[in-house]
Design an enzyme around this catalytic site. Structure first.
Site, PDB file in Angstrom:
ATOM      1  N   CYS A   1       0.839  -1.313   0.039  1.00 37.54           N
ATOM      2  CA  CYS A   1      -0.058  -0.086   0.056  1.00 37.54           C
ATOM      3  C   CYS A   1       0.840   1.289  -0.052  1.00 37.54           C
ATOM      4  O   CYS A   1       0.723   2.189  -0.791  1.00 37.54           O
ATOM      5  CB  CYS A   1      -0.874   0.015   1.130  1.00 37.54           C
ATOM      6  SG  CYS A   1      -1.871   1.488   1.668  1.00 37.54           S
TER       7      CYS A   1
ATOM      8  N   CYS B   1       2.685  21.653   8.657  1.00 37.35           N
ATOM      9  CA  CYS B   1       2.993  20.283   8.366  1.00 37.35           C
ATOM     10  C   CYS B   1       4.132  19.993   7.551  1.00 37.35           C
ATOM     11  O   CYS B   1       4.309  18.742   7.315  1.00 37.35           O
ATOM     12  CB  CYS B   1       1.614  20.087   7.483  1.00 37.35           C
ATOM     13  SG  CYS B   1       1.402  20.918   6.057  1.00 37.35           S
TER      14      CYS B   1
ATOM     15  N   ASP C   1      -1.461  28.804   9.146  1.00 39.21           N
ATOM     16  CA  ASP C   1      -1.433  27.344   9.122  1.00 39.21           C
ATOM     17  C   ASP C   1      -1.340  27.080   7.673  1.00 39.21           C
ATOM     18  O   ASP C   1      -2.125  26.450   7.057  1.00 39.21           O
ATOM     19  CB  ASP C   1      -2.834  26.986   9.636  1.00 39.21           C
ATOM     20  CG  ASP C   1      -2.651  25.339   9.867  1.00 39.21           C
ATOM     21  OD1 ASP C   1      -1.952  24.463   9.316  1.00 39.21           O
ATOM     22  OD2 ASP C   1      -3.856  24.846   9.972  1.00 39.21           O
TER      23      ASP C   1
ATOM     24  N   TYR D   1      -4.652  31.438   6.161  1.00 34.38           N
ATOM     25  CA  TYR D   1      -4.827  29.888   5.588  1.00 34.38           C
ATOM     26  C   TYR D   1      -5.925  29.181   6.455  1.00 34.38           C
ATOM     27  O   TYR D   1      -5.602  28.033   7.121  1.00 34.38           O
ATOM     28  CB  TYR D   1      -3.391  29.130   5.638  1.00 34.38           C
ATOM     29  CG  TYR D   1      -2.384  29.719   5.076  1.00 34.38           C
ATOM     30  CD1 TYR D   1      -1.966  29.480   3.621  1.00 34.38           C
ATOM     31  CD2 TYR D   1      -1.678  30.740   5.791  1.00 34.38           C
ATOM     32  CE1 TYR D   1      -0.911  30.162   3.137  1.00 34.38           C
ATOM     33  CE2 TYR D   1      -0.391  31.334   5.146  1.00 34.38           C
ATOM     34  CZ  TYR D   1      -0.041  31.105   3.968  1.00 34.38           C
ATOM     35  OH  TYR D   1       1.046  31.851   3.361  1.00 34.38           O
TER      36      TYR D   1
HETATM   37  N1  SAH Z   1      -6.234  26.005   9.388  1.00 34.83           N
HETATM   38  C1  SAH Z   1      -7.189  25.172   8.476  1.00 34.83           C
HETATM   39  C2  SAH Z   1      -6.715  24.601   7.365  1.00 34.83           C
HETATM   40  C3  SAH Z   1      -5.168  24.576   7.035  1.00 34.83           C
HETATM   41  S1  SAH Z   1      -4.687  23.559   5.714  1.00 34.83           S
HETATM   42  C4  SAH Z   1      -7.476  24.093   9.379  1.00 34.83           C
HETATM   43  O1  SAH Z   1      -7.117  23.846  10.249  1.00 34.83           O
HETATM   44  O2  SAH Z   1      -8.365  23.378   9.330  1.00 34.83           O
HETATM   45  C5  SAH Z   1      -4.131  25.211   4.587  1.00 34.83           C
HETATM   46  C6  SAH Z   1      -4.912  25.924   3.740  1.00 34.83           C
HETATM   47  O3  SAH Z   1      -4.353  26.803   3.239  1.00 34.83           O
HETATM   48  C7  SAH Z   1      -5.750  25.026   2.850  1.00 34.83           C
HETATM   49  O4  SAH Z   1      -7.335  25.280   3.130  1.00 34.83           O
HETATM   50  C8  SAH Z   1      -5.731  25.778   1.578  1.00 34.83           C
HETATM   51  O5  SAH Z   1      -6.359  25.607   0.777  1.00 34.83           O
HETATM   52  C9  SAH Z   1      -4.920  27.142   1.859  1.00 34.83           C
HETATM   53  N2  SAH Z   1      -4.149  27.837   1.069  1.00 34.83           N
HETATM   54  C10 SAH Z   1      -3.012  27.258   0.066  1.00 34.83           C
HETATM   55  N3  SAH Z   1      -2.544  28.473  -0.300  1.00 34.83           N
HETATM   56  C11 SAH Z   1      -3.000  29.632   0.187  1.00 34.83           C
HETATM   57  C12 SAH Z   1      -2.621  30.861  -0.009  1.00 34.83           C
HETATM   58  N4  SAH Z   1      -1.646  31.403  -0.739  1.00 34.83           N
HETATM   59  N5  SAH Z   1      -3.228  31.722   0.875  1.00 34.83           N
HETATM   60  C13 SAH Z   1      -4.432  31.412   1.468  1.00 34.83           C
HETATM   61  N6  SAH Z   1      -4.777  30.058   1.797  1.00 34.83           N
HETATM   62  C14 SAH Z   1      -4.222  29.325   1.172  1.00 34.83           C
END
Ligand code: SAH
Length: 591
Positions: A79, A443, A416, A333
């Site tokens: 997997c 992450c 984030d 984000y």
């Molecule tokens: N904080 C949220 C999601 C984090 S994941 C939680 O805890 O659920 C990162 C997020 O960043 C995703 O939703 C993605 O769509 C967004 N993202 C990616 N590039 C971005 C950018 N340049 N500006 C704003 N958001 C962005």
């Protein structure tokens, strides 16, 4: 000594690479061996040999490591979803902690002891934690109906109804659907010929409410199987109301079943879900909680896949943000607004920014659902929205508008970002907004470390680093970091005396430091390509290496020529290639 292809080597595994493979040395020659763990003594056969390193296949474990365990899942090796299942969970946690520490200290330049590294927050049980599973449906070589996962880098489906990371109910649901498909002559989708109907089965479960959603992703257009046509006479091999009704009758008996959906996708693509859905039975969503906040989750919604650990992570964000009432907070984000809504209960005002419009729609709905009216959301790139907002509000703030002033001088900014981290232009604006605290949720600890270095050089101090394990048995690890604003009044005057003796700084130490900070030998694109081909067995384009270097903020002295860049600019490297390039850059000490 150097080895060649087909040579047998015996070595001890000392480290784990970015993809979960073991790394050891045979007479000083570095060898990468998949399916091994730290401490194993193994015999391996070289499959690719370079001058200084090689890639080998495990032949046998001569002496198993103390941390080696039997993988619970019988198909763990094929997997590839779990890279660390044959390592005890305790050892996985130690490995992740060390990875975060190494990155923030080596890439980020943080000194050990200058910040608090908190012990990793592990899971109570590292199994059955995922609340979402997407199974491809098809036929095996014997032409039997199967659903499970794609083996390796192929689209060959390995039958596996019971992934040990997913919910226990999944296996039963898949069996019901497979039996129904056989009974009614409903064919699985064939990628080559684009014939057949059922492409994927999506199952979502809610850990706090125990609600279950099943969604069939079908090769049909919206309207093809609308209720009107399902009322027609049943014909074998077609989805009509009678045929669907038989499936719904069975699935709806499962305890907790709350939503049975159909999603339309006729595109020839690897993207699993199409844009539109219909409800066959029950609600169009299921409900779950993170903390006290309720969420409605539809087939297309983004939702954290491990809500129990997410709650622990968000509690850490809340603790670090130290929001007690009256504060202004930005959540950059923000996705569907999970962190924003978590903070809104305590703060005076929360601003969320997210690039995906649908996620912001969900964020606004979730705010309403929970009676939260002090959260405001913006759609767009954080690196564009935030600087534009800052510029727009600057004049009003200077003219004495208190609300404008609070909005661009917040108490806390939470970020984030996805794996590539924050754009430098965003970090620049964050610094201009000079919040008291920055809480960075990451992450990917390598890009986190790069961004910490920038923030440290521009007035912020890393106080605490908290690794959190959200994805047991995989190499991924989340990290929450608290940074605080360095106050000008916290400067102290010190007198430094050079030489030997107590209280004096030895000159030898200074020259050693200078040596350590000397510019590194240039790492060429050729070295990176060779390393990746040897270790991973695939080629990477120069433009991809350039893109990763640019994203990491590395010097671009030998960037590929402009024509090449233009030709490639519309394509981006896959996550796998990005990992390999980062691994190579780390290997050669460029990051
Ligand atoms: N904080 C949220 C999601 C984090 S994941 C939680 O805890 O659920 C990162 C997020 O960043 C995703 O939703 C993605 O769509 C967004 N993202 C990616 N590039 C971005 C950018 N340049 N500006 C704003 N958001 C962005």
């Amino acid at each position: 000594m150097a080895y060649k292809k087909d040579d047998l080597v015996t070595l001890t595994i000392e480290d784990i690479g970015a993809g979960g493979e073991g790394i050891g040395k045979a007479d000083g020659y570095t060898v990468f061996v998949k399916d091994t763990v730290i401490g194993d003594v193994v015999e391996a056969k070289i499959i690719k040999a370079k001058k200084n390193y090689g890639y080998a296949r495990l032949i046998r474990v001569v002496k198993p490591s103390d941390v080696r365990v039997e993988a619970v899942c019988p198909v763990a090796k094929q997997c590839g979803g779990c890279q660390l299942q044959h390592m005890s969970y305790e050892a996985q946690l130690r490995f992740k902690e060390k990875l975060v520490k190494n990155n923030v200290e080596r890439i980020g330049g943080l000194r050990e002891g200058s910040y608090v590294l908190e012990p990793i927050i592990g899971m109570d049980s590292p199994f059955r934690y995922r609340n979402k599973a997407q199974y491809p449906v098809g036929y095996n070589r014997e032409n039997e109906l199967v659903c499970g996962f794609y083996a390796g880098r192929t689209h060959y489906i390995v039958d596996c109804g019971d992934c040990v990371l997913g919910a226990e109910e999944n296996a039963e649901i898949l069996e019901i659907i497979k039996a129904w498909m056989k009974e009614e002559n409903i064919y699985a989708y064939n990628e080559e010929t684009t014939s057949g109907i059922i492409r994927h089965i999506l199952i979502r479960t809610a850990c706090h409410t125990d609600e279950i959603m099943v969604c069939l992703i079908v090769n049909a257009n919206e309207g093809d199987y609308r209720y009107a046509s399902w009322q027609e006479l049943p014909a074998k091999g077609e989805l009509n109301r009678t045929v669907m009704g038989k499936l719904v009758d069975k699935l709806s008996l499962i305890s907790g079943m709350s939503s049975i959906m159909i999603n339309y996708n006729t595109k020839k693509t690897n993207v699993i879900l199409g844009d539109t859905c219909d409800t066959l039975w029950g609600r169009a969503y299921i409900e779950d909680y993170i903390g006290n906040i309720k969420y409605q989750i539809s087939p297309l919604s983004f939702f954290q896949v491990n809500p129990q650990q997410t709650e622990k992570l968000y509690n850490k964000v809340l603790e670090y943000a130290s929001v007690k009432g009256g504060e202004t907070v930005w959540d950059l984000y923000c996705g569907i607004g999970t962190i924003s809504l978590f903070l809104a209960g305590m703060a005076k005002k929360v601003y969320g920014v997210e690039i995906v419009p649908q996620a912001i729609e969900d964020a606004r709905n979730n705010a309403k659902l929970n009676g939260i009216n002090n959260a405001e959301f913006f759609v767009g790139k954080a690196e564009e929205v935030v600087p534009a907002f800052y510029d727009k509000m600057k004049a009003a703030a200077a003219a004495g508008d208190m609300e404008a002033s609070r909005s661009i001088n917040p108490d806390v900014i939470v970020v984030d970002p996805p794996r590539k981290g924050c754009e430098e232009s965003l970090l620049e604006t964050i610094i201009a907004m000079s919040p008291e605290r920055i809480v960075y949720v990451s992450c990917d600890s390598a890009t986190l470390a790069r961004d910490l270095k920038y923030l440290e050089a521009n007035g912020y101090k890393t106080e605490r680093v908290q690794p959190v394990d959200q994805f047991g048995h995989t190499v991924h690890v989340e990290t929450v970091v608290l940074l605080s604003h360095k106050k000008p009044d916290s400067h102290i005057n010190i007198k430094v005396e050079f030489g030997e003796g107590e209280g004096k700084v030895p000159l030898k130490a200074i020259s050693e430091r200078a040596e350590a900070y000397k510019p590194k030998e240039r790492v060429t694109y050729k070295m990176i390509k060779e390393y990746i081909e040897a270790k991973y067995g695939f080629k990477v384009h120069t433009a991809y290496i350039a893109e990763v270097k640019r994203d990491l903020g590395l010097p671009m002295y030998d960037a590929p020529n402009a024509v090449e860049e233009l030709k490639w600019q519309r394509k981006h490297p896959t996550a796998e290639k990005v990992e390999a390039i980062k691994d190579a850059l780390t290997h050669f000490g460029a990051i």
